[in-house]
Design a protein around this motif. Structure first.
Motif: not given
Length: 187
Positions: A3-6, A72-74, A97-107
């Protein structure tokens, strides 16, 4: 399947993020030694605490089954959000996780305080370029000899920003004072 979460980083995560960030900077094949030295010196614990004081979501942790496996550091940059670093920890490199993180960052950041997200990528880093393109980022410009003599691509994605004030982060003496106070009280 995990299960992936952010989630936003907490002060308890700071040592982990700092250790993993130092490792990815040092081991990345895309940057010269001068850049690595600069980044390791700039992105210290104080810098990370400052980002967390602005907004804890500036350090996002990507988790698999509740275990941090990437970050992800922004930070805010003149009305835009700059993606300083995005990476998956070595322990989780065989996950999505990399693909998941990309979507979640923008979301998380789209339709908030920024008109776009952007980052710099070395032209040879084809994996990062491919991922960013897949999630709607465009290669805008080749910046020749931009950072310590190396070329970088400016890659950006425009967001929908409602009519709200821009996020400038902490600027000037008052901003540094607010940041220091937040750091002292652990906020």
């Amino acid at each position: 399947m995990a299960e992936m979460t952010i989630r936003a980083a907490t002060h308890a995560d700071l040592d982990l993020v700092y250790r993993e960030l130092a490792d990815v900077i040092e081991t990345s094949p895309h940057y010269n030694d001068r850049f690595k030295q600069h980044e390791a010196g700039r992105l210290d614990r104080t810098f990370l605490k400052g980002l967390m004081a602005i907004d804890p979501w500036h350090i996002m942790l990507m988790c698999a089954d509740g275990v941090p496996g990437g970050a992800m550091v922004s930070g805010p940059e003149c009305g835009s959000i700059f993606r300083y670093w995005s990476w998956v920890f070595p322990s989780h490199r065989q996950t999505k996780l990399g693909m998941f993180g990309m979507r979640e960052f923008d979301a998380h950041w789209d339709n908030t305080r920024f008109h776009k997200a952007y980052t710099f990528v070395r032209p040879e880093n084809e994996i990062a370029r491919m991922l960013l393109k897949r999630y709607g980022y465009k290669e805008t410009a080749l910046l020749e000899q931009h950072i310590f003599g190396q070329d970088y691509l400016l890659i950006e994605k425009f967001y929908t920003r409602p009519d709200v004030p821009y996020d400038s982060g902490y600027v000037g003496r008052l901003g540094r004072l607010k940041n220091r106070i937040k750091g002292l009280v652990g906020a």
